[in-house]
Design a protein around this motif. Structure first.
Motif, PDB file in Angstrom:
ATOM      1  N   PRO A   1       1.662   3.608  -4.679  1.00 23.71           N
ATOM      2  CA  PRO A   1       1.266   4.976  -4.909  1.00 23.71           C
ATOM      3  C   PRO A   1       2.780   5.808  -5.549  1.00 23.71           C
ATOM      4  O   PRO A   1       2.725   6.625  -6.385  1.00 23.71           O
ATOM      5  CB  PRO A   1       0.992   5.553  -3.722  1.00 23.71           C
ATOM      6  CG  PRO A   1       0.160   4.702  -3.204  1.00 23.71           C
ATOM      7  CD  PRO A   1       1.114   3.455  -3.194  1.00 23.71           C
ATOM      8  N   VAL A   2       3.796   5.499  -4.671  1.00 24.75           N
ATOM      9  CA  VAL A   2       5.142   5.922  -5.169  1.00 24.75           C
ATOM     10  C   VAL A   2       5.625   5.588  -6.465  1.00 24.75           C
ATOM     11  O   VAL A   2       5.818   6.358  -7.322  1.00 24.75           O
ATOM     12  CB  VAL A   2       6.198   5.644  -3.936  1.00 24.75           C
ATOM     13  CG1 VAL A   2       7.514   6.187  -4.460  1.00 24.75           C
ATOM     14  CG2 VAL A   2       5.877   6.007  -2.616  1.00 24.75           C
TER      15      VAL A   2
ATOM     16  N   MET B   1       3.828   4.451  -8.864  1.00 28.68           N
ATOM     17  CA  MET B   1       2.682   5.206  -9.870  1.00 28.68           C
ATOM     18  C   MET B   1       3.283   6.687 -10.258  1.00 28.68           C
ATOM     19  O   MET B   1       3.489   6.918 -11.125  1.00 28.68           O
ATOM     20  CB  MET B   1       1.413   5.381  -9.119  1.00 28.68           C
ATOM     21  CG  MET B   1       0.431   5.871 -10.254  1.00 28.68           C
ATOM     22  SD  MET B   1      -1.193   6.055  -9.368  1.00 28.68           S
ATOM     23  CE  MET B   1      -1.018   7.801  -8.816  1.00 28.68           C
ATOM     24  N   ILE B   2       3.592   7.423  -9.088  1.00 29.83           N
ATOM     25  CA  ILE B   2       4.226   8.647  -9.153  1.00 29.83           C
ATOM     26  C   ILE B   2       5.578   8.812 -10.091  1.00 29.83           C
ATOM     27  O   ILE B   2       5.541   9.514 -11.005  1.00 29.83           O
ATOM     28  CB  ILE B   2       4.457   9.519  -8.240  1.00 29.83           C
ATOM     29  CG1 ILE B   2       3.113   9.716  -7.349  1.00 29.83           C
ATOM     30  CG2 ILE B   2       4.907  10.897  -8.237  1.00 29.83           C
ATOM     31  CD1 ILE B   2       2.154  10.685  -7.833  1.00 29.83           C
ATOM     32  N   VAL B   3       6.436   7.803  -9.884  1.00 26.24           N
ATOM     33  CA  VAL B   3       7.299   7.798 -10.663  1.00 26.24           C
ATOM     34  C   VAL B   3       7.020   7.328 -11.804  1.00 26.24           C
ATOM     35  O   VAL B   3       8.046   8.074 -12.848  1.00 26.24           O
ATOM     36  CB  VAL B   3       8.434   6.707  -9.806  1.00 26.24           C
ATOM     37  CG1 VAL B   3       9.705   6.519 -10.660  1.00 26.24           C
ATOM     38  CG2 VAL B   3       8.840   7.298  -8.545  1.00 26.24           C
TER      39      VAL B   3
ATOM     40  N   ARG C   1       0.908  -1.282  -0.088  1.00 26.71           N
ATOM     41  CA  ARG C   1       0.004   0.050  -0.009  1.00 26.71           C
ATOM     42  C   ARG C   1       0.967   1.210  -0.048  1.00 26.71           C
ATOM     43  O   ARG C   1       0.718   2.401  -0.564  1.00 26.71           O
ATOM     44  CB  ARG C   1      -0.951   0.106   1.286  1.00 26.71           C
ATOM     45  CG  ARG C   1      -2.544  -0.004   0.913  1.00 26.71           C
ATOM     46  CD  ARG C   1      -2.998  -0.411   2.158  1.00 26.71           C
ATOM     47  NE  ARG C   1      -3.124   0.495   3.322  1.00 26.71           N
ATOM     48  CZ  ARG C   1      -4.009   1.819   3.269  1.00 26.71           C
ATOM     49  NH1 ARG C   1      -4.947   1.882   2.219  1.00 26.71           N
ATOM     50  NH2 ARG C   1      -3.698   2.781   3.934  1.00 26.71           N
TER      51      ARG C   1
ATOM     52  N   LEU D   1      17.119  17.401 -24.208  1.00 31.17           N
ATOM     53  CA  LEU D   1      16.529  16.606 -23.131  1.00 31.17           C
ATOM     54  C   LEU D   1      16.670  15.190 -23.566  1.00 31.17           C
ATOM     55  O   LEU D   1      16.313  14.549 -24.349  1.00 31.17           O
ATOM     56  CB  LEU D   1      15.002  16.735 -23.024  1.00 31.17           C
ATOM     57  CG  LEU D   1      14.437  15.921 -21.759  1.00 31.17           C
ATOM     58  CD1 LEU D   1      15.037  16.378 -20.341  1.00 31.17           C
ATOM     59  CD2 LEU D   1      12.857  16.214 -21.675  1.00 31.17           C
TER      60      LEU D   1
ATOM     61  N   TRP E   1      23.371  15.332 -17.073  1.00 28.70           N
ATOM     62  CA  TRP E   1      22.049  14.486 -16.328  1.00 28.70           C
ATOM     63  C   TRP E   1      22.794  13.236 -15.488  1.00 28.70           C
ATOM     64  O   TRP E   1      22.362  12.892 -14.633  1.00 28.70           O
ATOM     65  CB  TRP E   1      20.965  13.986 -17.430  1.00 28.70           C
ATOM     66  CG  TRP E   1      20.236  15.052 -17.708  1.00 28.70           C
ATOM     67  CD1 TRP E   1      20.258  16.042 -18.796  1.00 28.70           C
ATOM     68  CD2 TRP E   1      18.880  15.466 -17.500  1.00 28.70           C
ATOM     69  NE1 TRP E   1      19.389  16.907 -18.907  1.00 28.70           N
ATOM     70  CE2 TRP E   1      18.436  16.357 -18.057  1.00 28.70           C
ATOM     71  CE3 TRP E   1      18.281  14.763 -16.422  1.00 28.70           C
ATOM     72  CZ2 TRP E   1      17.071  16.980 -17.554  1.00 28.70           C
ATOM     73  CZ3 TRP E   1      17.001  15.231 -15.832  1.00 28.70           C
ATOM     74  CH2 TRP E   1      16.423  16.536 -16.892  1.00 28.70           C
TER      75      TRP E   1
ATOM     76  N   LEU F   1      24.197  14.521 -12.415  1.00 29.99           N
ATOM     77  CA  LEU F   1      23.053  15.048 -11.615  1.00 29.99           C
ATOM     78  C   LEU F   1      22.541  13.851 -10.922  1.00 29.99           C
ATOM     79  O   LEU F   1      22.190  13.915  -9.692  1.00 29.99           O
ATOM     80  CB  LEU F   1      21.952  15.651 -12.433  1.00 29.99           C
ATOM     81  CG  LEU F   1      21.169  16.640 -11.759  1.00 29.99           C
ATOM     82  CD1 LEU F   1      21.704  17.639 -10.928  1.00 29.99           C
ATOM     83  CD2 LEU F   1      20.329  17.135 -13.032  1.00 29.99           C
TER      84      LEU F   1
ATOM     85  N   VAL G   1      21.989  10.534   3.278  1.00 31.55           N
ATOM     86  CA  VAL G   1      20.775  10.667   4.201  1.00 31.55           C
ATOM     87  C   VAL G   1      20.229   9.430   4.715  1.00 31.55           C
ATOM     88  O   VAL G   1      19.989   9.095   5.648  1.00 31.55           O
ATOM     89  CB  VAL G   1      19.734  11.495   3.462  1.00 31.55           C
ATOM     90  CG1 VAL G   1      18.564  11.648   4.436  1.00 31.55           C
ATOM     91  CG2 VAL G   1      20.084  12.970   3.016  1.00 31.55           C
TER      92      VAL G   1
ATOM     93  N   ALA H   1      22.564  12.864  -6.921  1.00 32.71           N
ATOM     94  CA  ALA H   1      21.010  12.645  -6.159  1.00 32.71           C
ATOM     95  C   ALA H   1      21.376  11.408  -5.428  1.00 32.71           C
ATOM     96  O   ALA H   1      20.909  10.928  -4.319  1.00 32.71           O
ATOM     97  CB  ALA H   1      20.036  12.358  -7.388  1.00 32.71           C
TER      98      ALA H   1
ATOM     99  N   ALA I   1      23.487  11.832  -2.520  1.00 32.58           N
ATOM    100  CA  ALA I   1      22.759  12.543  -1.259  1.00 32.58           C
ATOM    101  C   ALA I   1      21.658  11.489  -0.679  1.00 32.58           C
ATOM    102  O   ALA I   1      21.837  11.399   0.597  1.00 32.58           O
ATOM    103  CB  ALA I   1      21.901  13.752  -2.064  1.00 32.58           C
ATOM    104  N   ALA I   2      21.071  10.759  -1.532  1.00 29.35           N
ATOM    105  CA  ALA I   2      20.023   9.788  -1.108  1.00 29.35           C
ATOM    106  C   ALA I   2      20.918   8.584  -0.191  1.00 29.35           C
ATOM    107  O   ALA I   2      20.400   8.408   0.845  1.00 29.35           O
ATOM    108  CB  ALA I   2      19.132   9.002  -1.973  1.00 29.35           C
TER     109      ALA I   2
END
Lengths: 283, 333
Positions: free
Chosen positions: B30-31, B33-35, B26, B100, B301, B304, B315, B308, B311-312
């Motif tokens: 959703p995560v 889906m957003i990705v 659950r 891009l 990219w 970048l 953290v 990222a 950093a992830a």
């Protein structure tokens, strides 16, 4: 030698004065709370001035504060033009666009539960990333002028405001929501009269964090290319020419702009969330 | 899982695990889906962004493009071009220097400059992202260590000395509203001119950026013990040092970890930005800058994304340490 000794004596006296002030009955008053940090700041300036002049540190390493102040005074027109280019056009525009966009997305995420569940982890993740790194890409897309700086700022402020607003929209507790239900309030009414006001402390938290980010984004983006004005442009070119007094003058402008921006948002916050415990008893 | 462990019947454990899996699903769907939506938008955005270069390429290869000639298309709207040449849009996802790059191009570049080079036995060659990530990471970690240590020391001083508290604290808070990062180019150049270069100037900027969050968080944390707890230690006639070690420092741990997470992210940003003004040759910031000079968008990219991921990971490591430490101390939420 006299300069060094003098500034060290000033330091000792100021230290003694601050210790006495902090222990005295003045410490609790507004005057005391203002005087102690002011004396400390003044001491730093005096030490800086005295040591730099006394030890004859070359101005290409560290100019004394008086030289910075003099440079500031004679180049206000350049500083003002840079300020308008970077802060007003770049940072403020981007901040406004980013805040509105984040707010709109947060409202959508609040409306659809699935969206919120997906958006919150992704948003918190993005908020921790080094987003300034997108600057070279956005400069390539939007050109050298302020539009690209505003774009960097939009991306930088978007996620902190989004995450805080989504959190805030859940801040109203079950009892308060139940009360709105007993009033037969529609979802829109509940949103406008209860949940948006309750979210405001969180929203302003995001807005306050973002003030600094906006300025950083606008300045750093100029390191990747800019027209021949702007605070970041001036800093990088004057550093190259070793005109450090001008660099420090720009940094003073950046510090003033950052503090004033933060202060303005904090002032609006006090007006909007006057009911919140953290704002009570602050006159 | 906890409720499953408490119940005695063997079947309950399985049911508990099932519920755990359902809860995880659950949270994950959703995560994903957003990705997925973001990746889809990204692929779609490649169309208008890269359509002109792609059509130019197709025309050079002999295809018939409407309108003819790159000159005629320069000022045309990308949407119109897409509508007029629906058959020749395949190239937008495979340009050499796209405006891009498509997600898979970035992924391939990331793979080739990390795992690919490691497999070829050149894990630390100049083109390998490992080299650049390590250059940035070492500055970040050194600076983060310095900044955290100094921050904790200053916070201890502030909590124990009222004059210091009243003098320094307003400035520490005010300095968070100042774009300190603007100082980075000057610090680098000045330290360079007095003969200090390489790792240390970058680390100093990282230290500077992680310093203030740690100070502010630790002052809050060291003041977290309640008056009753402090009074108890006073009845034990504990010295200030004992109070610090046995009550204040343990009580400050949740605050410390919260500010460490902010601090390490700030340190990484500091190290990356510190690589910009000197035209450094190595480091993730240098990759960004070089990529923007030479129009190597795929390189930008991938740098970048490497930043990222770094950093992830940083953290995430601190979050892990937080769970372990606070769990051992019985403070886990």
């Amino acid at each position: 030698m006299a300069l060094i000794a003098g500034s060290l004596v000033f330091w000792a006296v100021a230290w003694w004065l601050n210790v006495r002030l902090a222990a005295s009955r003045w410490a609790g008053t507004a005057a005391g709370r203002l005087a102690v940090p002011a004396i400390f700041g003044l001491t730093l300036l005096v030490l800086w001035e005295g040591l730099v002049r006394g030890l004859q540190v070359p101005s290409v390493i560290l100019p004394p504060p008086s030289a910075i102040a003099a440079r500031f005074a004679v180049s206000t027109d350049i500083l003002w033009a840079d300020f308008v280019q970077t802060f007003v056009k770049g940072a403020l525009t981007g901040y406004a666009i980013g805040a509105v966009a984040a707010f709109a997305v947060a409202l959508a995420a609040d409306r659809w539960e699935v969206l919120r569940r997906g958006m919150l982890p992704v948003g918190s993740f993005m908020a921790a990333l080094p987003i300034v790194g997108t600057a070279p890409i956005l400069v390539m897309w939007f050109g050298f002028d302020w539009q690209s700086k505003a774009a960097v700022v939009v991306v930088m402020v978007f996620f902190p405001i989004l995450v805080n607003t989504v959190e805030g929209l859940r801040a109203a507790d079950a009892m308060q929501r139940d009360l709105m239900i007993t009033y037969a309030a529609s979802p829109v009414q509940t949103l406008l009269k209860l949940r948006l006001p309750a979210a405001m402390p969180f929203v302003f938290n995001g807005l306050k964090i973002s003030t600094t980010l906006a300025l950083i984004g606008a300045i750093v983006a100029e390191f990747f290319g800019s027209p021949t004005l702007g605070m970041g442009f001036r800093i990088s070119t004057e550093v190259g020419r070793l005109a450090l007094d001008m660099v420090w003058a720009e940094i003073v402008v950046a510090a003033l702009a950052g503090s004033a921006f933060y202060g303005a948002v904090a002032l609006i916050e006090r007006r909007v969330t006057f009911w919140h415990p953290s704002q009570r008893g602050r006159g | 899982m906890a409720d499953a462990a408490l119940t005695a019947s063997p079947g309950a454990g399985v049911a508990g695990r099932g519920r755990f899996a359902a809860r995880a699903a659950r949270a994950v769907w959703p995560v994903l889906m957003i990705v997925g939506v973001i990746v889809a938008i990204w692929y779609a955005a490649c169309l208008p962004m890269n359509v002109k270069e792609s059509l130019n390429q197709a025309e050079r290869a002999g295809a018939v493009i409407v309108p003819e000639g790159g000159q005629a298309r320069r000022d045309a709207s990308p949407w119109v071009l897409m509508a007029q040449n629906p058959g020749h849009l395949g190239g937008v996802w495979s340009q050499d220097r796209p405006r891009l790059p498509a997600p898979h191009q970035v992924a391939v570049e990331l793979y080739e400059t990390t795992v690919g080079m490691a497999l070829a036995g050149r894990a630390f060659s100049n083109r390998s992202l490992f080299t650049h990530a390590w250059v940035t990471l070492s500055a970040t970690l050194l600076g983060f260590g310095i900044g955290t240590a100094l921050g904790i020391l200053l916070a201890v001083g502030i909590v124990h000395n009222r004059a210091m508290d009243m003098s320094v604290m307003p400035w520490a808070i005010a300095s968070q509203t100042i774009p300190i990062l603007a100082l980075a180019p000057m610090i680098i150049v000045v330290l360079n001119s007095v003969g200090i270069s390489g790792l240390l100037p970058k680390a100093l900027i990282s230290a500077y950026l992680s310093f203030f969050p740690v100070v502010v968080g630790m002052v809050k944390g060291l003041r977290a013990p309640e008056a009753a707890q402090l009074d108890l230690l006073r009845t034990y006639s504990a010295t200030r040092a004992e109070t610090l070690w046995k009550l204040r420092l343990p009580a400050s741990m949740p605050y410390l970890f919260a500010s460490l997470k902010v601090g390490v992210a700030a340190s990484l940003v500091g190290a990356i930005v510190a690589e910009l003004p000197t035209g450094a040759v190595a480091g993730l910031g240098a990759r960004l800058l070089a990529g923007s000079y030479y129009g190597q968008t795929v390189q930008i990219w991938s740098a970048l994304f490497a930043a990222a991921l770094l950093a992830a990971a940083l953290v995430g490591l601190i979050a892990l340490a937080q769970r372990l430490v606070l769990g051992r101390m019985g403070m886990a939420r």
